[in-house]
Design a protein around this motif. Structure first.
Motif, PDB file in Angstrom:
ATOM      1  N   HIS A  37      34.385 -47.349 -13.491  1.00  0.00           N
ATOM      2  CA  HIS A  37      33.160 -47.563 -13.626  1.00  0.00           C
ATOM      3  C   HIS A  37      32.246 -46.537 -12.849  1.00  0.00           C
ATOM      4  CE1 HIS A  37      29.156 -49.818 -14.421  1.00  0.00           C
ATOM      5  NE2 HIS A  37      29.239 -49.989 -13.097  1.00  0.00           N
ATOM      6  N   ASN A  38      32.683 -46.283 -11.632  1.00  0.00           N
ATOM      7  CA  ASN A  38      31.635 -45.585 -10.818  1.00  0.00           C
ATOM      8  C   ASN A  38      31.550 -44.139 -11.202  1.00  0.00           C
ATOM      9  OD1 ASN A  38      31.314 -47.822  -8.919  1.00  0.00           O
ATOM     10  ND2 ASN A  38      33.322 -47.398  -7.890  1.00  0.00           N
ATOM     11  N   SER A  39      32.681 -43.348 -11.740  1.00  0.00           N
ATOM     12  CA  SER A  39      32.673 -42.059 -12.062  1.00  0.00           C
ATOM     13  C   SER A  39      32.570 -41.902 -13.452  1.00  0.00           C
ATOM     14  CB  SER A  39      34.120 -41.336 -11.627  1.00  0.00           C
ATOM     15  OG  SER A  39      35.133 -41.887 -12.308  1.00  0.00           O
ATOM     16  N   GLY A  40      32.850 -43.003 -14.317  1.00  0.00           N
ATOM     17  CA  GLY A  40      32.967 -42.762 -15.907  1.00  0.00           C
ATOM     18  C   GLY A  40      33.970 -42.017 -16.475  1.00  0.00           C
ATOM     19  N   GLN A  41      35.049 -41.815 -15.279  1.00  0.00           N
ATOM     20  CA  GLN A  41      35.974 -40.863 -15.930  1.00  0.00           C
ATOM     21  C   GLN A  41      37.257 -42.010 -16.414  1.00  0.00           C
ATOM     22  OE1 GLN A  41      36.910 -37.441 -15.778  1.00  0.00           O
ATOM     23  NE2 GLN A  41      34.957 -36.986 -14.669  1.00  0.00           N
ATOM     24  N   GLN A  42      38.056 -41.234 -17.277  1.00  0.00           N
ATOM     25  CA  GLN A  42      39.100 -42.108 -17.873  1.00  0.00           C
ATOM     26  C   GLN A  42      40.320 -42.158 -16.794  1.00  0.00           C
ATOM     27  OE1 GLN A  42      40.941 -40.463 -21.474  1.00  0.00           O
ATOM     28  NE2 GLN A  42      41.917 -42.145 -21.961  1.00  0.00           N
ATOM     29  N   VAL A  43      40.929 -43.214 -16.743  1.00  0.00           N
ATOM     30  CA  VAL A  43      41.940 -43.284 -15.583  1.00  0.00           C
ATOM     31  C   VAL A  43      43.104 -44.189 -16.148  1.00  0.00           C
ATOM     32  CG1 VAL A  43      40.341 -43.331 -13.650  1.00  0.00           C
ATOM     33  CG2 VAL A  43      40.882 -45.528 -14.565  1.00  0.00           C
ATOM     34  N   GLN A  87      40.980 -44.871  -2.198  1.00  0.00           N
ATOM     35  CA  GLN A  87      39.809 -45.573  -2.659  1.00  0.00           C
ATOM     36  C   GLN A  87      40.521 -46.563  -3.811  1.00  0.00           C
ATOM     37  OE1 GLN A  87      36.915 -42.685  -3.352  1.00  0.00           O
ATOM     38  NE2 GLN A  87      35.757 -43.326  -1.517  1.00  0.00           N
ATOM     39  N   GLU A  88      39.875 -47.883  -3.924  1.00  0.00           N
ATOM     40  CA  GLU A  88      40.217 -48.388  -5.291  1.00  0.00           C
ATOM     41  C   GLU A  88      39.249 -48.090  -6.263  1.00  0.00           C
ATOM     42  OE1 GLU A  88      40.281 -52.549  -4.519  1.00  0.00           O
ATOM     43  OE2 GLU A  88      41.749 -52.681  -2.944  1.00  0.00           O
ATOM     44  N   ILE A  89      40.034 -48.227  -7.692  1.00  0.00           N
ATOM     45  CA  ILE A  89      39.211 -47.946  -8.708  1.00  0.00           C
ATOM     46  C   ILE A  89      38.589 -49.222  -9.227  1.00  0.00           C
ATOM     47  CG2 ILE A  89      39.551 -47.662 -11.105  1.00  0.00           C
ATOM     48  CD1 ILE A  89      41.836 -45.288 -10.527  1.00  0.00           C
ATOM     49  N   ASP A  90      37.252 -48.916  -9.569  1.00  0.00           N
ATOM     50  CA  ASP A  90      36.534 -50.117 -10.094  1.00  0.00           C
ATOM     51  C   ASP A  90      36.662 -50.155 -11.696  1.00  0.00           C
ATOM     52  OD1 ASP A  90      34.838 -52.222 -10.811  1.00  0.00           O
ATOM     53  OD2 ASP A  90      32.903 -50.993 -10.390  1.00  0.00           O
ATOM     54  N   TYR A  91      37.778 -50.731 -12.179  1.00  0.00           N
ATOM     55  CA  TYR A  91      38.315 -50.557 -13.696  1.00  0.00           C
ATOM     56  C   TYR A  91      37.381 -51.166 -14.518  1.00  0.00           C
ATOM     57  CZ  TYR A  91      43.039 -49.213 -12.286  1.00  0.00           C
ATOM     58  OH  TYR A  91      44.103 -48.431 -11.910  1.00  0.00           O
TER      59      TYR A  91
END
Length: 295
Positions: free
Chosen positions: A178-184, A128-132
């Motif tokens: 953006h979707n999870s709020g997690q740091q990536v 899945q692509e990250i929504d940065y």
């Protein structure tokens, strides 16, 4: 003879179990708490091979350890490249290794197989692509060095912008999903952007560097009040706009003043508040002071 063989087999099985290590994924979607059960690798039927079945979206920017940070031999991280779904990844060993990034961003309901015999990690699942997104993260929102909070920024005309009340403290820019709020981690493996010097000045263009591969420090700010943060990802600059210019303008609703672009081009010689409110997003010189417009 059969009894002897059975006894030897039982002894070998017990020895294998006694020597087994509990491995945990840490970071990414799991967070950085040691020995989180959601990141625990289970033993398989093959000695030295462990498996983690994760339920949900598994983000990059993680490491694997034995539930501690004290054993370098059981601290597995990046080899300098990204983990590709379906391909064996030869992980780095030791505390100095970086976090592991996932090519493509994240994986849905993955299975991770850790093979300590050949030093590989394999992940399978749906990419899945990250929504940065990006956020200002620090204790400038709390006043407590032990309590850091994040204010996520919103993209606006090429800049990432947020307005917030702040107090003196430290901060940096957190790379987020953006979707999870997690740091990536970004595609280059950095999950944190900061300053080359740590100096913070309002209404000035501040240089931003990525933590991975560059020296830097968190910004240390003495600013207090409501400020607008504007981060330009392409230019790698941060502007912290003070409210003073806007306060001066709104103090007299009948006042007129000149508006210039940040490059010094005249926008309007005798402007009023209505003209300011109709400006496009960006940095301007209004009434002799820099003013950030963010809508």
């Amino acid at each position: 003879m059969k009894k002897s063989l059975l006894a030897m087999a039982a002894f070998a099985a017990c020895a294998m179990s006694a020597n087994a290590i509990d491995y945990y994924a840490i970071g990414g979607s799991i967070g950085w708490n040691l020995q989180d059960p959601s990141g625990h690798f289970e033993e398989t039927g093959t000695p030295g091979v462990y498996e983690l079945k994760y339920n949900g979206t598994f983000l990059g920017d993680f490491k694997i350890n034995d539930g501690t940070w004290s054993n370098d031999a059981a601290n597995f991280g990046s080899n300098g490249s990204a983990l590709v779904v379906g391909e064996p990844y030869y992980y780095g060993v030791g505390g100095s290794t970086g976090n592991i990034a996932i090519d493509g961003g994240s994986v849905l309901n993955p299975t991770l197989t850790l093979n300590t015999n050949d030093g590989t990690l394999t992940i399978v699942g749906e990419t899945q692509e990250i929504d940065y997104s990006y956020g200002i993260h620090g204790w400038i929102f709390t006043g407590d060095p032990e309590t850091w909070e994040t204010n996520e920024m919103v993209e606006s005309d090429g800049n990432w912008v947020v307005t917030a009340d702040i107090v003196p403290g430290e901060f940096g820019i957190k790379v987020m999903d953006h979707n999870s709020g997690q740091q990536v981690a970004d595609p280059e493996g950095s999950n944190w952007y900061w300053s080359p010097t740590g100096e913070t000045t309002a209404d000035a263009s501040l240089a931003v560097v990525k933590q991975s591969g560059s020296n830097g420090v968190n910004w240390t700010s003495s600013l207090e009040g409501s400020y607008t943060f504007s981060f330009n990802l392409d230019a790698m600059t941060l502007i912290i706009a003070s409210p003073s210019a806007w306060n001066d303008i709104t103090a007299d609703e009948n006042a007129t003043f000149a508006i210039y672009t940040i490059d010094g081009n005249l926008v309007k010689a005798a402007a009023n508040m209505s003209d300011v409110e109709n400006l496009e997003n960006g940095m301007y010189i209004v009434n002799g002071q820099k003013l950030m417009i963010c809508k």
